[in-house]
Design an enzyme around this catalytic site. Sequence first.
Site, short mmCIF file in Angstrom:
data_model
loop_
_atom_site.label_atom_id
_atom_site.label_comp_id
_atom_site.label_asym_id
_atom_site.label_seq_id
_atom_site.Cartn_x
_atom_site.Cartn_y
_atom_site.Cartn_z
N CYS A 90 0.85 -1.28 -0.06
CA CYS A 90 0.04 -0.03 -0.08
C CYS A 90 1.03 1.40 -0.24
O CYS A 90 0.28 2.39 -0.10
CB CYS A 90 -1.00 0.04 1.20
SG CYS A 90 -1.83 -1.43 1.24
N HIS A 146 -3.33 7.24 2.97
CA HIS A 146 -3.64 5.85 2.43
C HIS A 146 -4.97 5.46 2.73
O HIS A 146 -5.14 5.65 4.31
CB HIS A 146 -2.42 4.48 2.52
CG HIS A 146 -3.01 3.38 2.38
ND1 HIS A 146 -3.63 3.17 1.29
CD2 HIS A 146 -2.92 2.18 3.19
CE1 HIS A 146 -3.92 1.63 1.13
NE2 HIS A 146 -3.69 1.03 2.55
N ASN A 195 -9.99 -0.30 0.29
CA ASN A 195 -8.52 -0.31 0.13
C ASN A 195 -8.05 -0.72 -0.94
O ASN A 195 -8.28 -1.89 -1.21
CB ASN A 195 -8.01 -0.93 1.56
CG ASN A 195 -6.57 -0.97 1.51
OD1 ASN A 195 -5.95 -0.70 0.59
ND2 ASN A 195 -6.03 -1.60 2.60
O1 UT7 Z 1 -3.39 -1.17 4.06
C1 UT7 Z 1 -3.25 -2.07 5.18
C2 UT7 Z 1 -4.22 -3.07 5.26
N1 UT7 Z 1 -5.05 -3.55 6.41
C3 UT7 Z 1 -5.53 -2.70 7.32
O2 UT7 Z 1 -5.53 -1.53 7.21
C4 UT7 Z 1 -6.16 -3.54 8.49
C5 UT7 Z 1 -6.02 -2.61 9.71
N2 UT7 Z 1 -7.13 -3.21 10.69
C6 UT7 Z 1 -8.30 -3.05 10.60
O3 UT7 Z 1 -8.66 -2.15 9.95
C7 UT7 Z 1 -9.24 -3.53 11.72
O4 UT7 Z 1 -8.61 -4.45 12.62
C8 UT7 Z 1 -10.47 -4.47 10.94
C9 UT7 Z 1 -11.35 -3.74 10.41
C10 UT7 Z 1 -9.80 -5.50 10.05
C11 UT7 Z 1 -11.18 -5.35 12.03
O5 UT7 Z 1 -11.48 -4.40 13.11
P1 UT7 Z 1 -11.32 -4.80 14.67
O6 UT7 Z 1 -12.17 -3.74 15.50
O7 UT7 Z 1 -10.00 -4.88 14.98
O8 UT7 Z 1 -12.32 -6.30 14.77
P2 UT7 Z 1 -11.50 -7.56 15.21
O9 UT7 Z 1 -10.46 -8.09 14.16
O10 UT7 Z 1 -10.90 -7.38 16.62
O11 UT7 Z 1 -12.80 -8.63 15.14
C12 UT7 Z 1 -13.90 -8.26 16.10
C13 UT7 Z 1 -15.03 -9.10 15.70
C14 UT7 Z 1 -14.56 -10.67 15.96
O12 UT7 Z 1 -15.45 -11.44 16.49
P3 UT7 Z 1 -15.29 -11.88 17.84
O13 UT7 Z 1 -13.99 -12.68 18.06
O14 UT7 Z 1 -15.06 -10.72 18.76
O15 UT7 Z 1 -16.52 -12.64 18.15
C15 UT7 Z 1 -14.52 -10.78 14.12
O16 UT7 Z 1 -14.65 -12.36 14.30
O17 UT7 Z 1 -15.60 -8.82 14.71
C16 UT7 Z 1 -15.74 -10.23 13.94
N3 UT7 Z 1 -15.47 -9.99 12.34
C17 UT7 Z 1 -16.69 -9.40 11.79
N4 UT7 Z 1 -17.94 -9.52 12.04
C18 UT7 Z 1 -18.78 -9.31 10.90
C19 UT7 Z 1 -14.45 -9.72 11.73
N5 UT7 Z 1 -14.60 -9.46 10.39
C20 UT7 Z 1 -15.97 -9.44 10.54
C21 UT7 Z 1 -17.00 -9.18 9.23
N6 UT7 Z 1 -18.40 -9.05 9.76
N7 UT7 Z 1 -16.65 -8.57 8.22
#
Ligand code: UT7
Length: 311
Positions: free
Chosen positions: A113, A238, A268
């Site tokens: 990215c 970004h 993204n």
């Molecule tokens: O260019 C660089 C590319 N990558 C990034 O920039 C990613 C950076 N990270 C993020 O943007 C965030 O960490 C995410 C948006 C990917 C995730 O957000 P989060 O607040 O960190 O959520 P999490 O991964 O801690 O997940 C929270 C919950 C989980 O469920 P439990 O374990 O709490 O029951 C996940 O399984 O959300 C669940 N979850 C979803 N639920 C509905 C994960 N993806 C989804 C989804 N829909 N698409």
Amino acid sequence: MIGVGLLGVRFAVPDRILTNQDLEKMVDTTDEWIQTRTGIRQRHILSEGESSVDLGARAAEKLLQDLNFDKTRIDALLVATATPEMLFPSTACILTHRLGLNGIPAFDFSAACSGFVYGLSIIKSFIESGAHRTVLLVCVEALSKIVNWQDRSTCVLFGDGAGAALLSATETDRRLKSILIGADGQYQEYLYVPLGGTVAMSGRDVFQVACRKMTEAATEALSKAHLTLDDIDLVIPHQANTRIISQVAKLLRIPEEKFFVNIQSYGNTSAASIPIAYREAEEAGRVRPGSHVLFVAFGGGFTWGAAVLKV
Ligand code: UT7
């Protein structure tokens, strides 16, 4: 002394749109979850038979046409991509032929990215050394081809797109004022795509390091340009997540209104995200001639970079 000026930026995205509602039918997710966690509402996705080369060519052709630019002046072509069509020839080589630029040096590089800022940095060296005067930078990604469409934690985040920028030697003050790029492979397991595989990511870890590195890089770019935060009129970060952007704004103490955000429409798009956002900011009247724009990027690797441009 010779500097690097930005002559123009254009972009292209596929016509096909995938909304959060479409994704609700594909994986266990909701529009509400995606919007509140990421800010994304929709993304553009390549259709069957469409390639990243097509997308890159569309962005570059639009740029050359709109600027009415004599393409014989272009003396190098660089492509930032993490999603090439082939291992070789490079997307850049294929594009020389598609764009009628045969004979000039052309190569791809991958900084995920951070591709646009890495490209600016390479081009700055090319131009300042006198090796080249006018360089075309194409940032193109076909992320839809490398996401696992069954993995809700990653497939909702990405989109396809291309941005093209023309950089040229200048003696005027409207030039790149500072730039820095960096990388640290100790974080490789937080975000990667194995050969032939799909995106694997530890979202929370990426989130934390991204906020820190983007803030550090932006601060250093300002200091190298002998500018303060108040001198910056517009920030083009970004576009990975609106929460990352808000956090970086907070850490830098730059009002969030100065950050341009269009992730809601594109997701993204990796290397393409900054040029797409820059052009949309320009179209929205947010890029005022003579003002200072700060670019700040972060990506898999991890890689990062920041640059200050007087436009
Ligand atoms: O260019 C660089 C590319 N990558 C990034 O920039 C990613 C950076 N990270 C993020 O943007 C965030 O960490 C995410 C948006 C990917 C995730 O957000 P989060 O607040 O960190 O959520 P999490 O991964 O801690 O997940 C929270 C919950 C989980 O469920 P439990 O374990 O709490 O029951 C996940 O399984 O959300 C669940 N979850 C979803 N639920 C509905 C994960 N993806 C989804 C989804 N829909 N698409």
